[in-house]
Design an enzyme around this catalytic site. Structure first.
Site, mmCIF file in Angstrom:
data_model
loop_
_atom_site.group_PDB
_atom_site.id
_atom_site.type_symbol
_atom_site.label_atom_id
_atom_site.label_comp_id
_atom_site.label_asym_id
_atom_site.label_seq_id
_atom_site.Cartn_x
_atom_site.Cartn_y
_atom_site.Cartn_z
ATOM 1 N N SER A 1 5.679 9.038 -2.822
ATOM 2 C CA SER A 1 4.432 9.238 -3.571
ATOM 3 C C SER A 1 4.642 9.975 -4.892
ATOM 4 O O SER A 1 5.421 10.924 -4.967
ATOM 5 C CB SER A 1 3.462 10.042 -2.706
ATOM 6 O OG SER A 1 2.334 10.376 -3.467
ATOM 7 N N LYS B 1 -5.960 5.919 6.350
ATOM 8 C CA LYS B 1 -7.204 5.909 5.559
ATOM 9 C C LYS B 1 -8.472 5.659 6.389
ATOM 10 O O LYS B 1 -9.549 6.112 6.022
ATOM 11 C CB LYS B 1 -7.108 4.876 4.425
ATOM 12 C CG LYS B 1 -6.187 5.318 3.308
ATOM 13 C CD LYS B 1 -6.202 4.346 2.144
ATOM 14 C CE LYS B 1 -5.168 4.756 1.112
ATOM 15 N NZ LYS B 1 -5.259 3.980 -0.122
ATOM 16 N N ASN C 1 -9.682 8.082 0.932
ATOM 17 C CA ASN C 1 -8.368 8.532 0.457
ATOM 18 C C ASN C 1 -8.415 9.966 -0.052
ATOM 19 O O ASN C 1 -7.397 10.504 -0.453
ATOM 20 C CB ASN C 1 -7.837 7.610 -0.647
ATOM 21 C CG ASN C 1 -8.515 7.891 -1.961
ATOM 22 O OD1 ASN C 1 -9.739 8.028 -2.016
ATOM 23 N ND2 ASN C 1 -7.742 8.000 -3.015
ATOM 24 N N ASP D 1 -9.941 5.646 -4.542
ATOM 25 C CA ASP D 1 -9.163 4.460 -4.935
ATOM 26 C C ASP D 1 -10.094 3.518 -5.689
ATOM 27 O O ASP D 1 -9.732 2.939 -6.711
ATOM 28 C CB ASP D 1 -8.654 3.692 -3.701
ATOM 29 C CG ASP D 1 -7.418 4.329 -3.087
ATOM 30 O OD1 ASP D 1 -6.660 4.990 -3.815
ATOM 31 O OD2 ASP D 1 -7.219 4.159 -1.866
HETATM 32 P P1 NDP Z 1 -2.750 -5.266 3.266
HETATM 33 O O1 NDP Z 1 -1.490 -5.291 4.067
HETATM 34 O O2 NDP Z 1 -4.014 -4.839 3.910
HETATM 35 O O3 NDP Z 1 -3.004 -6.757 2.654
HETATM 36 C C1 NDP Z 1 -1.962 -7.501 2.124
HETATM 37 C C2 NDP Z 1 -2.500 -8.759 1.434
HETATM 38 O O4 NDP Z 1 -1.385 -9.441 0.856
HETATM 39 C C3 NDP Z 1 -3.186 -9.750 2.361
HETATM 40 O O5 NDP Z 1 -4.211 -10.419 1.664
HETATM 41 C C4 NDP Z 1 -2.040 -10.728 2.682
HETATM 42 O O6 NDP Z 1 -2.459 -12.030 3.049
HETATM 43 C C5 NDP Z 1 -1.339 -10.777 1.358
HETATM 44 N N1 NDP Z 1 0.046 -11.202 1.472
HETATM 45 C C6 NDP Z 1 1.078 -10.497 2.004
HETATM 46 N N2 NDP Z 1 2.213 -11.223 1.937
HETATM 47 C C7 NDP Z 1 1.880 -12.420 1.367
HETATM 48 C C8 NDP Z 1 2.613 -13.587 1.023
HETATM 49 N N3 NDP Z 1 3.924 -13.680 1.236
HETATM 50 N N4 NDP Z 1 1.952 -14.612 0.420
HETATM 51 C C9 NDP Z 1 0.624 -14.534 0.177
HETATM 52 N N5 NDP Z 1 -0.130 -13.449 0.481
HETATM 53 C C10 NDP Z 1 0.485 -12.412 1.072
HETATM 54 O O7 NDP Z 1 -2.392 -4.383 1.980
HETATM 55 P P2 NDP Z 1 -3.375 -3.467 1.109
HETATM 56 O O8 NDP Z 1 -4.633 -4.221 0.884
HETATM 57 O O9 NDP Z 1 -3.455 -2.112 1.708
HETATM 58 O O10 NDP Z 1 -2.559 -3.315 -0.281
HETATM 59 C C11 NDP Z 1 -2.351 -4.403 -1.166
HETATM 60 C C12 NDP Z 1 -1.574 -3.945 -2.392
HETATM 61 O O11 NDP Z 1 -2.419 -3.102 -3.186
HETATM 62 C C13 NDP Z 1 -0.342 -3.070 -2.067
HETATM 63 O O12 NDP Z 1 0.825 -3.836 -2.099
HETATM 64 C C14 NDP Z 1 -0.294 -2.047 -3.172
HETATM 65 O O13 NDP Z 1 0.745 -2.355 -4.073
HETATM 66 C C15 NDP Z 1 -1.614 -2.183 -3.899
HETATM 67 N N6 NDP Z 1 -2.295 -0.867 -3.970
HETATM 68 C C16 NDP Z 1 -2.389 -0.242 -5.189
HETATM 69 C C17 NDP Z 1 -3.010 0.986 -5.311
HETATM 70 C C18 NDP Z 1 -3.075 1.660 -6.665
HETATM 71 O O14 NDP Z 1 -3.497 2.821 -6.737
HETATM 72 N N7 NDP Z 1 -2.725 0.986 -7.731
HETATM 73 C C19 NDP Z 1 -3.615 1.668 -4.151
HETATM 74 C C20 NDP Z 1 -3.456 0.938 -2.912
HETATM 75 C C21 NDP Z 1 -2.814 -0.276 -2.843
HETATM 76 P P3 NDP Z 1 -2.784 -12.396 4.617
HETATM 77 O O15 NDP Z 1 -4.146 -11.854 4.874
HETATM 78 O O16 NDP Z 1 -2.728 -13.864 4.644
HETATM 79 O O17 NDP Z 1 -1.719 -11.732 5.425
#
Ligand code: NDP
Length: 287
Positions: free
Chosen positions: A19, A70, A91, A106
């Protein structure tokens, strides 16, 4: 200098070692001359309740909460802000007289980051890629802030359908249209604010994007990738190649921290100061 009056804030999650929140908060405290220290606490999933009780007993002033806690912390809070309650994830915990209150900075941080980049959700038609925890929260944010329509593209269509059902039910209007990731040709042909909320392209898999087809990127007006490592994702590069502007998620991360800091210290961080912190972190990440 830590002394007997130093206020303690921190981060609970697992892992927490990666972090950059300690840098953000400790720099802010220094800049503002506030006697506060921010430390990371790794908390196992089975010990969330004990961690909150311990933090309360130790007079900890405030906490950030990250993956995977969270939602798990919510039952142990005294109060939850209405937006965070709708999203079902917090958060930021603020110490009140009789317990911690939970917020979701967030999302308010993302809103403020977009505003700082000249992006407004009011009346916008938006594409969200993803239907995970963050994408779902962004869909709520769009609904709450006057978004006109959200096309939600996701690899698993059922997940996008479930989010759409929930957000539309809550908003009392059909704002979210769920689509499979390959169905972008069903989105009317014009240019949209497109928020990339999947984990595809995140370090170390930096050569991946959730969609590769140029026909998709011709629908992007502004690309907003919530990923911030790497600083320029493949999604952002594809947006630029299609003539769209593109931003990463670092400003969102900075502003979620800024909003938490403001709540813990009853202070206001100016846009100039927030941008200074953003500049420092941006430089650090480019090293
Ligand atoms: P989740 O694990 O809840 O969701 C992941 C998402 O990515 C789902 O929609 C999933 O699809 C999709 N996904 C994963 N792998 C693939 C793939 N190979 N092809 C297509 N789709 C894929 O994660 P979060 O929602 O918690 O976080 C998402 C991103 O947000 C994180 O990676 C992070 O980088 C970013 N983030 C940024 C923050 C910031 O402050 N800037 C804060 C928090 C998060 P499916 O449903 O089909 O599995």
């Amino acid at each position: 200098m830590v002394d007997g009056k130093t206020k303690v804030c921190g981060l609970i999650g697992n892992p927490v070692e990666h972090s950059i929140s300690p840098q953000i908060h400790n720099t802010l405290a220094k800049m503002l001359g506030i006697n506060m220290i921010y430390v990371p606490f790794r908390v196992e999933e089975s010990l969330v309740e004990e961690a909150l009780k311990g933090a309360w007993a130790l007079s900890i002033n405030g906490l950030n909460v990250t993956v995977p806690h969270k939602s798990a912390v919510i039952p142990f809070l005294k109060d939850v802000d209405p937006l965070a309650a709708k999203i079902g994830a917090v958060n930021t915990l603020v110490r009140m007289e009789d317990g911690f209150k939970g917020y979701n900075t967030d999302m308010t941080g993302l809103l403020r980051a977009m505003k700082s980049d000249g992006i407004n959700l009011e009346g916008e038609e938006v594409i969200i890629i993803g239907a995970g925890g963050v994408a779902r929260a962004v869909a709520y944010l769009c609904a709450e802030n006057g978004g006109k329509r959200v096309y939600m593209l996701n690899r698993s269509l059922e997940k996008a359908q479930a989010v759409a059902g929930e957000v539309n039910g809550n908003a009392g209007r059909e704002i979210v249209v769920p689509l499979a990731l390959t169905e972008y040709d069903k989105i009317p042909e014009k240019r949209y604010l497109t928020i990339q909320a999947t984990s595809v392209g995140l370090y170390p898999d930096t050569e991946k994007a959730p969609v590769e087809d140029a026909a998709f990127y011709s629908r992007v007006k502004t690309g907003y990738d919530l990923i911030y490592t790497p600083a320029k994702t493949r999604f952002m590069r594809l947006c630029n190649e299609a003539g769209a502007s593109a931003y990463n998620g670092l400003k969102m991360l900075i502003y979620q921290g800024v909003e938490a800091f403001e709540k813990w210290n009853q202070t206001e961080i100016t846009e100039e100061m927030a941008l200074e912190i953003y500049g420092i972190q941006k430089k650090n990440m480019e090293k």
